[in-house]
Design an enzyme around this catalytic site. Sequence first.
Site, PDB file in Angstrom:
ATOM      1  N   ASP A 149      44.763  11.744 145.090  1.00  0.00           N
ATOM      2  CA  ASP A 149      43.562  11.224 144.405  1.00  0.00           C
ATOM      3  C   ASP A 149      42.412  12.212 144.584  1.00  0.00           C
ATOM      4  OD1 ASP A 149      41.825   9.550 143.049  1.00  0.00           O
ATOM      5  OD2 ASP A 149      41.321   8.385 144.830  1.00  0.00           O
ATOM      6  N   CYS A 207      40.383  12.056 137.621  1.00  0.00           N
ATOM      7  CA  CYS A 207      39.158  11.426 137.099  1.00  0.00           C
ATOM      8  C   CYS A 207      38.322  12.470 136.364  1.00  0.00           C
ATOM      9  CB  CYS A 207      38.373  10.757 138.226  1.00  0.00           C
ATOM     10  SG  CYS A 207      37.968  11.859 139.579  1.00  0.00           S
ATOM     11  N   PHE A 227      43.542  13.516 149.969  1.00  0.00           N
ATOM     12  CA  PHE A 227      42.158  13.245 149.567  1.00  0.00           C
ATOM     13  C   PHE A 227      41.815  11.797 149.940  1.00  0.00           C
ATOM     14  CE2 PHE A 227      44.196  16.115 146.500  1.00  0.00           C
ATOM     15  CZ  PHE A 227      43.404  17.252 146.592  1.00  0.00           C
ATOM     16  N   ASP A 241      42.073  14.777 154.515  1.00  0.00           N
ATOM     17  CA  ASP A 241      40.825  15.016 153.790  1.00  0.00           C
ATOM     18  C   ASP A 241      40.127  16.190 154.466  1.00  0.00           C
ATOM     19  OD1 ASP A 241      39.087  13.039 151.701  1.00  0.00           O
ATOM     20  OD2 ASP A 241      37.895  14.516 152.796  1.00  0.00           O
ATOM     21  N   SER A 242      39.357  16.934 153.674  1.00  0.00           N
ATOM     22  CA  SER A 242      38.657  18.093 154.250  1.00  0.00           C
ATOM     23  C   SER A 242      37.315  17.700 154.857  1.00  0.00           C
ATOM     24  CB  SER A 242      38.452  19.166 153.176  1.00  0.00           C
ATOM     25  OG  SER A 242      37.757  18.608 152.088  1.00  0.00           O
ATOM     26  N   ARG A 264      45.137   0.891 144.912  1.00  0.00           N
ATOM     27  CA  ARG A 264      45.338   0.804 146.364  1.00  0.00           C
ATOM     28  C   ARG A 264      46.266  -0.367 146.687  1.00  0.00           C
ATOM     29  NH1 ARG A 264      39.680   2.849 146.770  1.00  0.00           N
ATOM     30  NH2 ARG A 264      38.876   0.769 146.355  1.00  0.00           N
TER      31      ARG A 264
HETATM   32  N1  SAH Z   1      41.217   8.036 147.461  1.00  0.00           N
HETATM   33  C1  SAH Z   1      39.882   7.782 147.938  1.00  0.00           C
HETATM   34  C2  SAH Z   1      38.822   8.533 147.161  1.00  0.00           C
HETATM   35  C3  SAH Z   1      39.015  10.050 147.112  1.00  0.00           C
HETATM   36  S1  SAH Z   1      37.559  10.927 146.767  1.00  0.00           S
HETATM   37  C4  SAH Z   1      39.629   6.272 147.957  1.00  0.00           C
HETATM   38  O1  SAH Z   1      40.437   5.494 147.425  1.00  0.00           O
HETATM   39  O2  SAH Z   1      38.623   5.855 148.525  1.00  0.00           O
HETATM   40  C5  SAH Z   1      38.037  12.579 146.968  1.00  0.00           C
HETATM   41  C6  SAH Z   1      38.105  13.056 148.412  1.00  0.00           C
HETATM   42  O3  SAH Z   1      38.649  14.373 148.377  1.00  0.00           O
HETATM   43  C7  SAH Z   1      36.803  13.166 149.180  1.00  0.00           C
HETATM   44  O4  SAH Z   1      36.879  12.402 150.349  1.00  0.00           O
HETATM   45  C8  SAH Z   1      36.648  14.674 149.520  1.00  0.00           C
HETATM   46  O5  SAH Z   1      36.133  14.869 150.835  1.00  0.00           O
HETATM   47  C9  SAH Z   1      38.064  15.129 149.446  1.00  0.00           C
HETATM   48  N2  SAH Z   1      38.309  16.539 149.120  1.00  0.00           N
HETATM   49  C10 SAH Z   1      37.753  17.284 148.133  1.00  0.00           C
HETATM   50  N3  SAH Z   1      38.348  18.500 148.065  1.00  0.00           N
HETATM   51  C11 SAH Z   1      39.299  18.538 149.027  1.00  0.00           C
HETATM   52  C12 SAH Z   1      40.265  19.500 149.431  1.00  0.00           C
HETATM   53  N4  SAH Z   1      40.377  20.681 148.816  1.00  0.00           N
HETATM   54  N5  SAH Z   1      41.107  19.178 150.446  1.00  0.00           N
HETATM   55  C13 SAH Z   1      41.011  17.980 151.065  1.00  0.00           C
HETATM   56  N6  SAH Z   1      40.137  17.021 150.703  1.00  0.00           N
HETATM   57  C14 SAH Z   1      39.288  17.289 149.698  1.00  0.00           C
END
Ligand code: SAH
Length: 396
Positions: free
Chosen positions: A300, A340, A227, A249-250, A211
């Site tokens: 991510d 991950c 995400f 984000d979803s 980040r």
């Molecule tokens: N980058 C973030 C962590 C990401 S965790 C950080 O640094 O804090 C992964 C995220 O992806 C979650 O918030 C989840 O709600 C979202 N997610 C999962 N599948 C998704 C999709 N198909 N489209 C959009 N968001 C999604």
Amino acid sequence: MARLILKPGKERSLLRRHPWVFAGSVAELDGRARAGDTVEVLNADGRVLARAAWSPESQIRARVWSFDVEASIDHAFFKRKVAAAVARRSAHPLLAGQAGLRLIHGESDGLPGVIADRYGDVVVMQLTSAGADKWRAAIVGALVQATGCTAVYERSDSEVRGLEGLPPTAGCVHGELPAGPLTIVENGVTMEVDVVGGHKTGFYLDQRDNRLLTGRLAAGRQVLNCFCYTGGFSLQALAGGAAGVLSIDSSGPALAGAQRNLAHNPQLDASRAEWREDDVFQALRALRAEGRRFDLIVLDPPKFAPSAAHAERAARAYKDINMLGFRLLNPGGILMSYSCSGGVGLELFQKIVAGAAIDAGVDARIIHRLAAAADHPVGLAVPEGEYLKGLACQVG
Ligand code: SAH
């Protein structure tokens, strides 16, 4: 103490200090043991190799507490292990001053199935193995003693507990959570941590360094954060002087958390931030149709492949989002792409991203290899896939 006797030749991974004994390696259990009890592990010739926690319901039938065959696995053992893990973080210059810190990272700190994250005065603990579950009281006591924290909150509600025959459990196991929202400052940005309802233990600490790097690359750039969860990358990008940041984000609750985080940081220019609740796979296609372009894109995603068995389907999903990402970049733009997934190692991940660049018709090169922060060490004997991996690729 019961004795777990291995089949001939099945001691090889233990001799290389990998701490797991799989069901297929076990010849017999000589004596009686309940889930979580300590057993002696012996090779087929009767040589004692380790002391481990027995887990009859799991495919990982035993996890090693100690390769010292005389070690007593007792309260003092956990006090020592926990104190050592905490001391390693305190002594690490790159971790100095961080209010959010992983204190215990499972196998890599010699404590299989134990995760502990510190958020200010609160420690959030997650126990995912039968052995760790049995020693809950010892681990909590050791955490309180080593950190002086005011509360330990347990978030043992991860699905993987089911594989060990353990029910989910969550709640305060020491002290009380503070009344208001819990916040930490991460490299100048205040972030709320929802230890009760957030993902994992409330926050993705492993991405802290990445980040920060995003923030350093963001000045004057149009950033797309896919995400975004509660906006960790987005807020660092704003702090770094991004011209604009679109975050997707979803999850509605995750985006609501991102809004609260923005409000906690009045120093940031909120008018440069745009938020979309959408599926990233669809949103990336829509952005292309809208003619949007970006200079820095963060991908991510959650774990697409929890194990090698899911690698192929996961590879298609990674390829899809990376290809779409590359296509949305301006010349000179950077794609920061993470995985991950335990089932996808760095080598495979790089192949997937390379294939995505070809399909997108871009000329790209890796400018940074991205890993988890230093409070998430990886044991040398741990399989390649089991950690955060990332590539920052710049297009021509
Ligand atoms: N980058 C973030 C962590 C990401 S965790 C950080 O640094 O804090 C992964 C995220 O992806 C979650 O918030 C989840 O709600 C979202 N997610 C999962 N599948 C998704 C999709 N198909 N489209 C959009 N968001 C999604």
